[in-house]
Design an enzyme around this catalytic site. Structure first.
Site, PDB file in Angstrom:
ATOM      1  CB  CYS A 129      -0.942  -0.023   1.207  1.00 21.88           C
ATOM      2  SG  CYS A 129      -1.995   1.433   1.301  1.00 21.88           S
ATOM      3  CB  CYS A 132      -0.775   2.541   4.053  1.00 25.60           C
ATOM      4  SG  CYS A 132      -2.176   1.839   3.221  1.00 25.60           S
ATOM      5  CG  ASP A 133       3.040   1.206   4.463  1.00 22.04           C
ATOM      6  OD1 ASP A 133       2.509   1.679   5.483  1.00 22.04           O
ATOM      7  OD2 ASP A 133       2.884   0.032   4.100  1.00 22.04           O
TER       8      ASP A 133
END
Ligand code: NAP
Length: 295
Positions: A129, A132-133
């Site tokens: 992701c 997200c990261d």
């Protein structure tokens, strides 16, 4: 006893929930993970009519807000097993629910490369992701693995945050959309590595330092983003006779499975096109067919 239970609160399950609510059905949506499903991991959505650009999490939030606003019943419980007799029994981690009809809209999850130590470093250098990261790798070098639209669009997203992106694909040609390929080639901090595969993770002192490719080349990166496709979420159907192909559910043109009263829609279905727009339409259509005389 519900008229309809929907497994999954991604865009397909939400769309089905809205149509079922409008049709006056007693409906329950079950979600075992994050409401919104797969779209939570998409950085930018720019191909949904009426919405020129939105982040995946924002769209997921809007879907969840709509379910709450309409007062559609839902439980955040993971489905573990189903018994598909005349009355459908849906077992979750906490309860057993019963319904006349079932719609499976459970989506799919990211596929992994199957490398040694891959699971161990998931969340510690390996990610599925970018949204997200990605920020964890600001000004660092990262690798994106894959050649489909997901790998291309997330490589583009990461290129705006990190120092450099190595995009590694096992073929000469990309499978992803042409517009994304064109955008990619215009970015001066994306290096394409084609006709090559990751064979090993480079780990030093229990820290991920990079990857080793099939031709022996070592790429030093802090983060690795894997976008090599998906596995359908159908594990809970193991005790049923639902017809499937490689774990994807087979349905007819009315989104019916081979079992009476059981429908499927969205990314969990075997089909040619996996887009947000058709996941949404299939959820709605399944409920319309379920409640109409065509059935
Ligand atoms: P995908 O289209 O299935 O592509 C997966 C890619 O990973 C392929 O290039 C495949 O290589 C590669 N791959 C698979 N297994 C591999 C392995 N073991 N090692 C190395 N490479 C491997 O998956 P996706 O990109 O996630 O897209 C899924 C669906 O969502 C598609 O229908 C896509 O159109 C859609 N999508 C659309 C958008 C958009 O509309 N903008 C954005 C994202 C996704 P090969 O090519 O060699 O098979």
């Amino acid at each position: 006893m519900y008229d309809l239970i929907i497994i999954g609160m991604g865009i397909s399950g939400v769309s089905a929930g809205i149509y079922a609510h409008r049709a006056g059905l007693k409906v329950l949506i079950l979600e075992g993970s994050t409401p919104g499903g797969t779209i939570n991991g998409i950085s930018k959505i720019e191909n949904y009519p009426g919405i020129s650009s939105i982040s995946g999490p924002d769209l997921a939030y809007n879907l969840f807000a709509e379910i709450n606003k309409l007062g559609i019943e839902y439980k955040l419980e993971r489905v573990t097993d189903v018994i598909l007799e005349k009355v459908k029994k849906i077992k979750t981690t906490n309860n057993v629910y019963e319904a006349q009809n079932l719609l499976i809209a459970s989506g799919r999850r990211p596929k992994m490369l199957g490398l040694k130590n891959e699971e161990k470093f998931l969340g510690r250098g390996i990610s599925t992701c970018a949204l997200c990261d990605g920020a964890l790798y600001k000004n660092s070098d990262v690798a994106v693995i894959g050649g489909g639209s997901s790998a291309l669009s997330e490589a583009l997203y990461l290129a705006n945050i990190v120092n450099k992106v190595y995009l590694i694909h096992r073929r000469e040609e990309f499978r992803g959309e042409d517009t994304l390929v064109r955008e990619l080639k215009e970015k001066n901090n994306i290096e394409l590595i084609l006709n090559n595969e990751v064979t090993e993770l480079k780990i030093e002192n229990n820290v991920l330092k990079g990857i080793i490719l099939k031709d022996g080349k070592v790429i030093n990166v802090k983060g690795i983003f894997i976008y090599i496709g998906f596995i359908p979420n159908t594990d809970f159907l193991i005790n049923t006779d639902i017809a499937m192909d490689n774990g994807y559910i087979l349905v007819d043109e009315h989104h019916k499975t081979n079992i009476k009263g059981v429908y499927a829609s969205g990314d969990v279905v075997k089909k040619d096109i996996y887009q947000i727009i058709n996941a949404a339409s299939e959820g709605a259509e399944a409920v319309v067919y379920m409640t109409s005389k065509i059935n």
